[in-house]
Design a protein around this motif. Structure first.
Motif, PDB file in Angstrom:
ATOM      1  N   LYS A  41       0.838  -1.185   0.000  1.00  0.00           N
ATOM      2  CA  LYS A  41       0.000   0.000   0.000  1.00  0.00           C
ATOM      3  C   LYS A  41       0.881   1.246   0.000  1.00  0.00           C
ATOM      4  O   LYS A  41       1.821   1.358   0.786  1.00  0.00           O
ATOM      5  CB  LYS A  41      -0.920   0.003   1.222  1.00  0.00           C
ATOM      6  N   VAL A  42       0.555   2.180  -0.880  1.00  0.00           N
ATOM      7  CA  VAL A  42       1.317   3.422  -0.997  1.00  0.00           C
ATOM      8  C   VAL A  42       0.437   4.589  -0.565  1.00  0.00           C
ATOM      9  O   VAL A  42      -0.658   4.794  -1.104  1.00  0.00           O
ATOM     10  CB  VAL A  42       1.804   3.647  -2.445  1.00  0.00           C
ATOM     11  N   SER A  43       0.913   5.332   0.413  1.00  0.00           N
ATOM     12  CA  SER A  43       0.237   6.569   0.832  1.00  0.00           C
ATOM     13  C   SER A  43       0.905   7.736   0.115  1.00  0.00           C
ATOM     14  O   SER A  43       2.099   7.983   0.300  1.00  0.00           O
ATOM     15  CB  SER A  43       0.340   6.766   2.345  1.00  0.00           C
ATOM     16  N   ILE A  44       0.134   8.430  -0.708  1.00  0.00           N
ATOM     17  CA  ILE A  44       0.630   9.612  -1.411  1.00  0.00           C
ATOM     18  C   ILE A  44       0.243  10.840  -0.590  1.00  0.00           C
ATOM     19  O   ILE A  44      -0.926  11.032  -0.247  1.00  0.00           O
ATOM     20  CB  ILE A  44       0.049   9.708  -2.830  1.00  0.00           C
ATOM     21  N   ILE A  45       1.229  11.659  -0.251  1.00  0.00           N
ATOM     22  CA  ILE A  45       1.005  12.827   0.598  1.00  0.00           C
ATOM     23  C   ILE A  45       1.397  14.074  -0.177  1.00  0.00           C
ATOM     24  O   ILE A  45       2.526  14.173  -0.685  1.00  0.00           O
ATOM     25  CB  ILE A  45       1.827  12.727   1.899  1.00  0.00           C
ATOM     26  N   ASP A  72      -1.954   3.314 -12.837  1.00  0.00           N
ATOM     27  CA  ASP A  72      -2.209   1.883 -13.010  1.00  0.00           C
ATOM     28  C   ASP A  72      -1.872   1.091 -11.743  1.00  0.00           C
ATOM     29  O   ASP A  72      -2.109  -0.104 -11.678  1.00  0.00           O
ATOM     30  CB  ASP A  72      -1.419   1.326 -14.199  1.00  0.00           C
ATOM     31  N   TYR A  73      -1.301   1.743 -10.750  1.00  0.00           N
ATOM     32  CA  TYR A  73      -1.050   1.106  -9.456  1.00  0.00           C
ATOM     33  C   TYR A  73      -2.291   1.312  -8.597  1.00  0.00           C
ATOM     34  O   TYR A  73      -2.716   2.442  -8.349  1.00  0.00           O
ATOM     35  CB  TYR A  73       0.176   1.730  -8.794  1.00  0.00           C
ATOM     36  N   GLN A  74      -2.889   0.238  -8.126  1.00  0.00           N
ATOM     37  CA  GLN A  74      -4.220   0.309  -7.536  1.00  0.00           C
ATOM     38  C   GLN A  74      -4.253   0.530  -6.035  1.00  0.00           C
ATOM     39  O   GLN A  74      -5.193   1.151  -5.516  1.00  0.00           O
ATOM     40  CB  GLN A  74      -4.998  -0.978  -7.873  1.00  0.00           C
ATOM     41  N   ASN A  75      -3.267   0.043  -5.309  1.00  0.00           N
ATOM     42  CA  ASN A  75      -3.346   0.081  -3.848  1.00  0.00           C
ATOM     43  C   ASN A  75      -2.796   1.408  -3.327  1.00  0.00           C
ATOM     44  O   ASN A  75      -1.699   1.481  -2.766  1.00  0.00           O
ATOM     45  CB  ASN A  75      -2.588  -1.098  -3.248  1.00  0.00           C
ATOM     46  N   LEU A  76      -3.583   2.476  -3.518  1.00  0.00           N
ATOM     47  CA  LEU A  76      -3.156   3.822  -3.185  1.00  0.00           C
ATOM     48  C   LEU A  76      -4.051   4.447  -2.125  1.00  0.00           C
ATOM     49  O   LEU A  76      -5.258   4.203  -2.089  1.00  0.00           O
ATOM     50  CB  LEU A  76      -3.180   4.729  -4.423  1.00  0.00           C
ATOM     51  N   GLU A  77      -3.445   5.262  -1.303  1.00  0.00           N
ATOM     52  CA  GLU A  77      -4.140   6.121  -0.353  1.00  0.00           C
ATOM     53  C   GLU A  77      -3.630   7.539  -0.617  1.00  0.00           C
ATOM     54  O   GLU A  77      -2.434   7.797  -0.501  1.00  0.00           O
ATOM     55  CB  GLU A  77      -3.817   5.686   1.076  1.00  0.00           C
ATOM     56  N   VAL A  78      -4.522   8.433  -0.993  1.00  0.00           N
ATOM     57  CA  VAL A  78      -4.123   9.788  -1.358  1.00  0.00           C
ATOM     58  C   VAL A  78      -4.545  10.746  -0.249  1.00  0.00           C
ATOM     59  O   VAL A  78      -5.718  10.803   0.127  1.00  0.00           O
ATOM     60  CB  VAL A  78      -4.733  10.220  -2.703  1.00  0.00           C
ATOM     61  N   ILE A  79      -3.576  11.512   0.269  1.00  0.00           N
ATOM     62  CA  ILE A  79      -3.811  12.430   1.373  1.00  0.00           C
ATOM     63  C   ILE A  79      -3.412  13.833   0.944  1.00  0.00           C
ATOM     64  O   ILE A  79      -2.276  14.055   0.508  1.00  0.00           O
ATOM     65  CB  ILE A  79      -3.010  12.024   2.630  1.00  0.00           C
ATOM     66  N   VAL A  80      -4.344  14.770   1.046  1.00  0.00           N
ATOM     67  CA  VAL A  80      -4.065  16.177   0.755  1.00  0.00           C
ATOM     68  C   VAL A  80      -4.143  16.961   2.059  1.00  0.00           C
ATOM     69  O   VAL A  80      -5.160  16.922   2.755  1.00  0.00           O
ATOM     70  CB  VAL A  80      -5.056  16.766  -0.266  1.00  0.00           C
ATOM     71  N   VAL A  81      -3.066  17.667   2.387  1.00  0.00           N
ATOM     72  CA  VAL A  81      -3.045  18.535   3.562  1.00  0.00           C
ATOM     73  C   VAL A  81      -3.225  19.972   3.086  1.00  0.00           C
ATOM     74  O   VAL A  81      -2.390  20.484   2.324  1.00  0.00           O
ATOM     75  CB  VAL A  81      -1.728  18.397   4.339  1.00  0.00           C
ATOM     76  N   TYR A 104     -13.057  14.407  -5.747  1.00  0.00           N
ATOM     77  CA  TYR A 104     -12.232  13.215  -5.546  1.00  0.00           C
ATOM     78  C   TYR A 104     -12.555  12.631  -4.170  1.00  0.00           C
ATOM     79  O   TYR A 104     -11.755  12.734  -3.230  1.00  0.00           O
ATOM     80  CB  TYR A 104     -10.749  13.557  -5.668  1.00  0.00           C
ATOM     81  N   PRO A 105     -13.729  12.009  -4.032  1.00  0.00           N
ATOM     82  CA  PRO A 105     -14.166  11.526  -2.713  1.00  0.00           C
ATOM     83  C   PRO A 105     -13.270  10.444  -2.121  1.00  0.00           C
ATOM     84  O   PRO A 105     -13.328  10.185  -0.918  1.00  0.00           O
ATOM     85  CB  PRO A 105     -15.576  10.996  -2.992  1.00  0.00           C
ATOM     86  N   GLU A 106     -12.452   9.824  -2.947  1.00  0.00           N
ATOM     87  CA  GLU A 106     -11.532   8.798  -2.441  1.00  0.00           C
ATOM     88  C   GLU A 106     -10.341   9.411  -1.711  1.00  0.00           C
ATOM     89  O   GLU A 106      -9.564   8.694  -1.072  1.00  0.00           O
ATOM     90  CB  GLU A 106     -11.034   7.921  -3.597  1.00  0.00           C
ATOM     91  N   THR A 107     -10.183  10.727  -1.799  1.00  0.00           N
ATOM     92  CA  THR A 107      -9.037  11.415  -1.200  1.00  0.00           C
ATOM     93  C   THR A 107      -9.298  11.753   0.264  1.00  0.00           C
ATOM     94  O   THR A 107     -10.387  12.191   0.634  1.00  0.00           O
ATOM     95  CB  THR A 107      -8.737  12.709  -1.980  1.00  0.00           C
ATOM     96  N   ILE A 138       1.797  12.286   7.217  1.00  0.00           N
ATOM     97  CA  ILE A 138       2.423  11.045   7.697  1.00  0.00           C
ATOM     98  C   ILE A 138       1.602  10.454   8.843  1.00  0.00           C
ATOM     99  O   ILE A 138       1.351   9.238   8.886  1.00  0.00           O
ATOM    100  CB  ILE A 138       3.868  11.318   8.163  1.00  0.00           C
ATOM    101  N   ARG A 139       1.216  11.287   9.784  1.00  0.00           N
ATOM    102  CA  ARG A 139       0.478  10.802  10.953  1.00  0.00           C
ATOM    103  C   ARG A 139      -0.862  10.186  10.562  1.00  0.00           C
ATOM    104  O   ARG A 139      -1.351   9.277  11.243  1.00  0.00           O
ATOM    105  CB  ARG A 139       0.270  11.940  11.940  1.00  0.00           C
ATOM    106  N   ALA A 140      -1.456  10.664   9.473  1.00  0.00           N
ATOM    107  CA  ALA A 140      -2.755  10.145   9.038  1.00  0.00           C
ATOM    108  C   ALA A 140      -2.633   8.944   8.105  1.00  0.00           C
ATOM    109  O   ALA A 140      -3.625   8.270   7.823  1.00  0.00           O
ATOM    110  CB  ALA A 140      -3.554  11.252   8.339  1.00  0.00           C
ATOM    111  N   SER A 141      -1.434   8.647   7.623  1.00  0.00           N
ATOM    112  CA  SER A 141      -1.250   7.633   6.586  1.00  0.00           C
ATOM    113  C   SER A 141      -1.215   6.224   7.173  1.00  0.00           C
ATOM    114  O   SER A 141      -0.888   6.024   8.343  1.00  0.00           O
ATOM    115  CB  SER A 141       0.049   7.903   5.818  1.00  0.00           C
TER     116      SER A 141
END
Length: 305
Positions: free
Chosen positions: A3-7, A28-37, A53-56, A75-78
């Motif tokens: 799983k990749v957390s994008i910050i 094309d990489y599916q296991n993503l977590e996108v975090i916008v601060v 982008y409700p998945e964000t 980072i703390r939320a990821s």
């Protein structure tokens, strides 16, 4: 699949951030977590981001915490195994994330990996393909491949530092060395973090098989009094924190008796008085301070919201 957390951190640039999110949705990489601060922006962009982008995951800070402070909230939320830090003014082509994850999977000693960074408006021109070490006398280094055309190949190049616009870390690295240092507010924080990461025994690599594209202009928007101030202030801070003994004394002597008067004279001759005062304050407020954090000072206290 890891799983990749994008910050990414937004500061008064909602349209730019939304363009990044569009490129991330097309990955094309599916296991993503996108975090916008949202880092103390004048207007909270969270509602709009969540609508489009409700998945964000969005996090709002009412104060501008600086580059490191904003990323540390992310980072703390990821929850990812890997953390991919991206400037909000970047575009990420397909295949980039998978390639970077593969490097971390294959190379146990590598704790951080970056793509090559090219300019968005000049996609064949390189901004970053690694860094040189910092000269302990001058406190300077430079980006490898800057303004060149670096070929796309499978080479992994070792670098003493990562680039804050695009860097992927193992979570275990952050667990071991701690969060990004918040002493700097703007510029040099990823260099300080990189120094700490390499001291812990991890390597930093650049994957030349992939690129991201940075919307920073080649010709405009680089020089500003704000940048002059923070580059000056944080150059001193970085050397204080990372150089010891005679090398630190040599830097302080070099800066005080050569770099300081030369830079001031240059700004005077070019009649760039905003830069003159920014350089003066960045140096004088901090050069002879014995504390590690040093003060922000000057008129940039207002950036903290």
């Amino acid at each position: 699949m890891k799983k990749v957390s994008i910050i990414t951190v937004n500061y008064n640039q909602p349209e730019v951030t939304l363009e990044l999110l569009k490129s991330l949705r097309e990955q094309d990489y599916q296991n993503l977590e996108v975090i916008v601060v949202d880092n103390g922006s004048r207007e909270d962009a969270s509602a709009r981001i969540n609508e489009e982008y409700p998945e964000t995951i969005t996090i709002r800070s009412e104060k501008n915490l600086g580059f490191a402070g904003g990323n540390n909230l992310g980072i703390r939320a990821s929850t990812g195994d890997c953390l991919f830090f991206l400037n909000n003014d970047t575009v990420v082509p397909k295949g980039t994330i998978a390639s970077l994850v593969d490097v971390l999977h294959r190379e146990e000693e590598t704790g951080v990996v970056c793509p090559v960074i090219n300019y968005f408006d000049h996609p064949k021109v390189t901004q970053f393909a690694g860094y040189t070490p910092i000269n302990t006398i001058t406190g300077r280094n430079h980006a490898v491949g800057y303004m060149k055309q670096i070929p796309v190949d499978r080479l992994l190049m070792e670098s003493p530092f990562a680039h804050g616009a695009a860097m992927m870390l193992r979570r275990s690295v952050v667990d071991q060395v701690g969060l990004m240092p918040e002493n700097y507010f703007l510029y040099y924080e990823e260099l300080d973090w990189g120094a700490k990461i390499t001291k812990a025994g991890f390597k930093i690599k650049v994957d030349r098989s992939v690129r991201i594209f940075h919307k920073e202009s080649i010709s405009t928007g680089k020089a500003s009094p704000l940048k002059t101030y923070f580059q000056t202030r944080n150059r001193i801070l970085f050397m204080r924190r990372n150089v010891r003994g005679l090398r630190k004394i040599a830097f302080l002597l070099f800066f005080t008796f050569l770099a300081f008067p030369k830079s001031l004279l240059g700004f005077l001759m070019k009649r760039e008085m905003d830069h003159f005062y920014s350089f003066w304050n960045g140096a004088i407020w901090n050069l002879f301070n014995s504390t590690d954090s040093l003060k922000l000072g000057y008129k940039y206290d207002q950036l903290k919201g």
